[in-house]
Design a protein around this motif. Structure first.
Motif, PDB file in Angstrom:
ATOM      1  N   PRO A   1       0.879  -1.204   0.112  1.00 45.12           N
ATOM      2  CA  PRO A   1      -0.273   0.010  -0.131  1.00 45.12           C
ATOM      3  C   PRO A   1       0.832   1.223  -0.149  1.00 45.12           C
ATOM      4  CG  PRO A   1      -0.763  -1.669   1.359  1.00 45.12           C
ATOM      5  CD  PRO A   1       0.457  -2.067   1.037  1.00 45.12           C
ATOM      6  N   GLU A   2       1.817   1.120   0.668  1.00 46.63           N
ATOM      7  CA  GLU A   2       2.907   2.330   0.737  1.00 46.63           C
ATOM      8  C   GLU A   2       3.539   2.819  -0.622  1.00 46.63           C
ATOM      9  OE1 GLU A   2       5.427  -1.206   1.091  1.00 46.63           O
ATOM     10  OE2 GLU A   2       3.378  -0.285   2.274  1.00 46.63           O
TER      11      GLU A   2
ATOM     12  N   PHE B   1      -4.673   4.087 -13.279  1.00 49.04           N
ATOM     13  CA  PHE B   1      -5.334   4.454 -11.994  1.00 49.04           C
ATOM     14  C   PHE B   1      -6.236   5.379 -12.055  1.00 49.04           C
ATOM     15  CE2 PHE B   1      -1.164   2.395 -10.661  1.00 49.04           C
ATOM     16  CZ  PHE B   1      -1.515   1.589  -9.761  1.00 49.04           C
ATOM     17  N   PRO B   2      -7.540   5.113 -12.585  1.00 50.69           N
ATOM     18  CA  PRO B   2      -8.544   6.541 -12.902  1.00 50.69           C
ATOM     19  C   PRO B   2      -8.958   6.912 -11.642  1.00 50.69           C
ATOM     20  CG  PRO B   2      -9.164   4.059 -13.873  1.00 50.69           C
ATOM     21  CD  PRO B   2      -7.920   3.775 -12.878  1.00 50.69           C
ATOM     22  N   ALA B   3      -8.994   8.068 -11.659  1.00 55.45           N
ATOM     23  CA  ALA B   3      -9.123   9.228 -10.564  1.00 55.45           C
ATOM     24  C   ALA B   3     -10.431   8.805  -9.623  1.00 55.45           C
ATOM     25  CB  ALA B   3      -9.430  10.653 -10.961  1.00 55.45           C
ATOM     26  N   GLN B   4     -11.636   8.249 -10.520  1.00 51.23           N
ATOM     27  CA  GLN B   4     -12.607   7.919  -9.799  1.00 51.23           C
ATOM     28  C   GLN B   4     -12.739   6.870  -8.786  1.00 51.23           C
ATOM     29  OE1 GLN B   4     -12.272   7.664 -13.079  1.00 51.23           O
ATOM     30  NE2 GLN B   4     -13.331   6.062 -13.975  1.00 51.23           N
ATOM     31  N   TYR B   5     -11.720   5.972  -8.964  1.00 50.80           N
ATOM     32  CA  TYR B   5     -11.307   4.843  -7.901  1.00 50.80           C
ATOM     33  C   TYR B   5     -10.532   5.148  -6.927  1.00 50.80           C
ATOM     34  CZ  TYR B   5     -13.597   1.923 -11.792  1.00 50.80           C
ATOM     35  OH  TYR B   5     -14.182   1.687 -12.632  1.00 50.80           O
ATOM     36  N   PRO B   6     -10.833   4.952  -5.439  1.00 55.52           N
ATOM     37  CA  PRO B   6     -10.163   5.626  -4.454  1.00 55.52           C
ATOM     38  C   PRO B   6      -9.081   4.514  -4.123  1.00 55.52           C
ATOM     39  CG  PRO B   6     -12.251   4.503  -3.631  1.00 55.52           C
ATOM     40  CD  PRO B   6     -12.270   4.551  -5.129  1.00 55.52           C
ATOM     41  N   ASP B   7      -8.177   4.808  -3.546  1.00 54.43           N
ATOM     42  CA  ASP B   7      -6.802   3.795  -2.954  1.00 54.43           C
ATOM     43  C   ASP B   7      -7.199   2.531  -2.575  1.00 54.43           C
ATOM     44  OD1 ASP B   7      -5.182   5.804  -4.047  1.00 54.43           O
ATOM     45  OD2 ASP B   7      -4.167   6.270  -2.144  1.00 54.43           O
ATOM     46  N   SER B   8      -8.581   2.582  -1.724  1.00 58.30           N
ATOM     47  CA  SER B   8      -8.884   1.173  -1.108  1.00 58.30           C
ATOM     48  C   SER B   8      -9.277   0.095  -2.338  1.00 58.30           C
ATOM     49  CB  SER B   8     -10.140   1.622  -0.491  1.00 58.30           C
ATOM     50  OG  SER B   8     -11.030   1.953  -1.117  1.00 58.30           O
ATOM     51  N   VAL B   9      -9.641   0.527  -3.702  1.00 61.79           N
ATOM     52  CA  VAL B   9      -9.760  -0.364  -4.355  1.00 61.79           C
ATOM     53  C   VAL B   9      -8.446  -1.127  -4.832  1.00 61.79           C
ATOM     54  CG1 VAL B   9     -10.580  -0.513  -6.683  1.00 61.79           C
ATOM     55  CG2 VAL B   9     -11.839   0.949  -5.482  1.00 61.79           C
TER      56      VAL B   9
ATOM     57  N   ASP C   1       3.642   6.112  -5.589  1.00 63.28           N
ATOM     58  CA  ASP C   1       4.821   6.039  -6.689  1.00 63.28           C
ATOM     59  C   ASP C   1       4.165   5.657  -7.969  1.00 63.28           C
ATOM     60  OD1 ASP C   1       6.681   7.589  -5.172  1.00 63.28           O
ATOM     61  OD2 ASP C   1       7.476   5.539  -4.222  1.00 63.28           O
ATOM     62  N   LEU C   2       3.381   4.326  -7.780  1.00 64.37           N
ATOM     63  CA  LEU C   2       2.892   3.558  -8.832  1.00 64.37           C
ATOM     64  C   LEU C   2       1.893   4.601  -9.672  1.00 64.37           C
ATOM     65  CD1 LEU C   2       2.186   0.118  -7.662  1.00 64.37           C
ATOM     66  CD2 LEU C   2       3.983   0.598  -9.285  1.00 64.37           C
ATOM     67  N   LYS C   3       1.007   5.258  -9.042  1.00 62.75           N
ATOM     68  CA  LYS C   3       0.024   6.134  -9.560  1.00 62.75           C
ATOM     69  C   LYS C   3       0.907   7.315 -10.147  1.00 62.75           C
ATOM     70  CE  LYS C   3      -3.584   7.023  -7.208  1.00 62.75           C
ATOM     71  NZ  LYS C   3      -4.453   7.488  -5.851  1.00 62.75           N
ATOM     72  N   ASN C   4       1.776   7.802  -9.813  1.00 61.36           N
ATOM     73  CA  ASN C   4       2.598   8.859 -10.815  1.00 61.36           C
ATOM     74  C   ASN C   4       3.178   8.348 -11.829  1.00 61.36           C
ATOM     75  OD1 ASN C   4       2.170  11.152  -8.839  1.00 61.36           O
ATOM     76  ND2 ASN C   4       3.863  10.315  -7.400  1.00 61.36           N
ATOM     77  N   GLU C   5       3.804   7.015 -11.664  1.00 59.90           N
ATOM     78  CA  GLU C   5       4.264   6.352 -12.915  1.00 59.90           C
ATOM     79  C   GLU C   5       3.505   6.026 -13.922  1.00 59.90           C
ATOM     80  OE1 GLU C   5       8.031   3.049 -13.874  1.00 59.90           O
ATOM     81  OE2 GLU C   5       7.279   3.278 -11.745  1.00 59.90           O
ATOM     82  N   TYR C   6       2.209   5.640 -13.671  1.00 64.05           N
ATOM     83  CA  TYR C   6       1.384   4.725 -14.396  1.00 64.05           C
ATOM     84  C   TYR C   6       0.099   5.681 -14.116  1.00 64.05           C
ATOM     85  CZ  TYR C   6       4.861   1.351 -14.564  1.00 64.05           C
ATOM     86  OH  TYR C   6       6.011   0.391 -14.750  1.00 64.05           O
TER      87      TYR C   6
END
Length: 325
Positions: A54-55, A68-76, A59-64
């Motif tokens: 999770p931590e 990671f569509p914005a409408q989905y929270p990190d919990s998904v 970084d993954l969201k920044n690279e790809y």
């Protein structure tokens, strides 16, 4: 008779010279393609995501960001990291593709040939991932990025494909990965059919398969078609009766919408309405369109780009296509 006898040796000499010229030409093409520098940018997102906690998500969201569509929270995404089925899916992919080197080699050859024949083509960045075994979207070519869903290439008999029809699971094998990528490239180059009739639809697919002849000469015809070997053997052996059936039933210029599902679309078999249906592979109309385009290119001195711009009817008429009995 004496005159013909004297001519015959000259014919064979001419034929040998033509063959030697063609061999020399093919050798030069191979040498020119080999000189093309190709260093593919391949990102194994499937492995990276599998190893992440999770931590690591920011970084993954920044690279790809596009994954990671914005409408989905990190919990998904955290739930996906912990889900046992998703973990098993990624594990099976890692077993099947521990290093991706064989696939890299095939893709490099594919893109070298694509760049040779279409110099303006821009090679995309490649990202491998898993996509819940969505076999209809196993390859997605979007602008400058090529997504390859590796969970769709685990082998026809893999447990994840149980319940799939054979004509679907047969294609979910690593040997078809490069061919599926080639299909994505072909869609860029081949313009849509110029007519709604059956001939235009066949030739449209035939053009694409001919381009695959050029950009993946290292593959078998079965791989290019997405067939098993016995299916391509059946198509070759029955080419003449298939063609005769199309002619006798006046299908070439028909605009009947049912012809697509019968002879062009993915299906367990082609639908002639005859006893041989169950023996036939699906999409047999694409195979016939391929042979028409091959015959045209053998008989006409045109470039692939010129061929792609021609209407189906002109290609058919100038192909003098006639399958062997």
């Amino acid at each position: 008779m004496v005159f013909l006898g004297r001519i015959k040796p000259f014919f064979w000499i001419f034929l040998v010279l033509v063959l030697l010229w063609q061999c020399g030409k093919d050798k030069k093409v191979s040498q020119d393609i080999a000189k093309i520098h190709m260093d593919l940018n391949i990102s194994r997102f499937d492995s990276t995501f599998d190893a992440a906690g999770p931590e690591a998500l920011p970084d993954l969201k920044n690279e790809y960001p596009y994954l990671f569509p914005a409408q989905y929270p990190d919990s998904v995404w955290i739930a996906k990291l912990k889900d046992t089925l998703q973990i098993e899916l990624r594990s099976e992919v890692h077993k099947a593709f521990p290093n991706f080197e064989k696939e890299r080699e095939g893709l490099e050859q594919l893109f070298k040939h694509a760049v040779y024949y279409f110099p303006n083509y821009k090679v995309p960045n490649i990202i491998t991932l898993t996509n819940d075994v969505d076999h209809q979207n196993r390859i997605i070519l979007a602008d400058s990025i090529l997504f390859i869903s590796l969970d769709n290439y685990l082998g026809a008999d893999h447990k994840f494909y149980r319940g799939f029809s054979n004509y679907i699971s047969d294609g979910l094998d690593p040997e078809y990965l490069v061919s599926d990528v080639a299909d994505g490239i072909v869609r860029i180059f081949v313009p849509g059919p110029n007519s709604r009739d059956f001939l235009a639809q066949m030739v449209y697919f035939g053009k694409g398969l001919y381009i695959k002849d050029l950009i993946m000469p290292f593959a078998s015809d079965a791989q290019k078609m997405g067939y098993l070997q016995d299916q391509i053997d059946w198509a070759v052996a029955n080419e003449e009766p298939i063609w005769r059936n199309f002619i006798e039933n006046e299908l070439l210029y028909s605009t009947d919408n049912k012809l697509g599902p019968r002879f062009l679309d993915p299906a367990p078999f082609s639908k002639f309405g005859l006893e041989l249906d169950n023996e036939s592979p699906g999409r047999i109309g694409r195979f016939i369109g391929w042979q028409i385009v091959r015959a045209f290119m053998d008989r006409n001195n045109v470039t692939p780009q010129q061929m792609l711009a021609l209407p189906a009817d002109e290609i058919f008429k100038k192909s003098n296509y006639k399958p062997n009995r």
